[in-house]
Design a protein around this motif. Structure first.
Motif, PDB file in Angstrom:
ATOM      1  N   THR A 198      38.941  81.924  34.018  1.00  0.00           N
ATOM      2  CA  THR A 198      39.502  80.964  33.060  1.00  0.00           C
ATOM      3  C   THR A 198      40.919  80.583  33.452  1.00  0.00           C
ATOM      4  OG1 THR A 198      38.124  81.850  31.287  1.00  0.00           O
ATOM      5  CG2 THR A 198      40.029  80.551  30.625  1.00  0.00           C
ATOM      6  N   ASN A 199      41.723  81.568  33.857  1.00  0.00           N
ATOM      7  CA  ASN A 199      43.087  81.277  34.296  1.00  0.00           C
ATOM      8  C   ASN A 199      43.090  80.363  35.521  1.00  0.00           C
ATOM      9  OD1 ASN A 199      44.489  82.667  32.320  1.00  0.00           O
ATOM     10  ND2 ASN A 199      44.639  84.539  33.514  1.00  0.00           N
ATOM     11  N   LEU A 200      42.213  80.643  36.466  1.00  0.00           N
ATOM     12  CA  LEU A 200      42.120  79.806  37.664  1.00  0.00           C
ATOM     13  C   LEU A 200      41.763  78.369  37.278  1.00  0.00           C
ATOM     14  CD1 LEU A 200      42.103  79.858  40.846  1.00  0.00           C
ATOM     15  CD2 LEU A 200      39.628  80.038  40.625  1.00  0.00           C
ATOM     16  N   LEU A 201      40.789  78.215  36.412  1.00  0.00           N
ATOM     17  CA  LEU A 201      40.387  76.881  35.983  1.00  0.00           C
ATOM     18  C   LEU A 201      41.507  76.165  35.244  1.00  0.00           C
ATOM     19  CD1 LEU A 201      36.712  77.492  34.801  1.00  0.00           C
ATOM     20  CD2 LEU A 201      37.503  76.524  36.957  1.00  0.00           C
ATOM     21  N   SER A 202      42.261  76.901  34.447  1.00  0.00           N
ATOM     22  CA  SER A 202      43.354  76.259  33.704  1.00  0.00           C
ATOM     23  C   SER A 202      44.442  75.749  34.646  1.00  0.00           C
ATOM     24  CB  SER A 202      43.944  77.209  32.657  1.00  0.00           C
ATOM     25  OG  SER A 202      44.694  78.239  33.257  1.00  0.00           O
TER      26      SER A 202
END
Length: 68
Positions: free
Chosen positions: A9-13
């Motif tokens: 999720t952090n990577l996608l954000s």
């Protein structure tokens, strides 16, 4: 719906820009500059995102973990 880890999720954000296609382009452009562990995370995450329709992607809550 897919299940994403906090790291995914952090990577996608970080790379989320211009919808699903923009995200995929941004992550793919960054892959050569990532270390092996980050590259593995990015490739795993891309495989999950690739399986989504545009509508499913639009429903994802993409925000950095520290913004919760």
């Amino acid at each position: 719906m897919i299940r994403l880890t906090v790291e995914e999720t952090n990577l996608l954000s970080i790379y989320n820009e211009g919808g699903k296609r923009g995200l995929i382009e941004n992550v793919n452009a960054a892959l050569p500059y990532m270390d092996a562990d980050m590259r593995e995370l990015a490739q795993r995450t891309l495989a999950k995102v690739d399986a989504l329709t545009e509508e499913e992607y639009a429903e994802l809550a993409l925000y950095a973990a520290d913004e919760v």
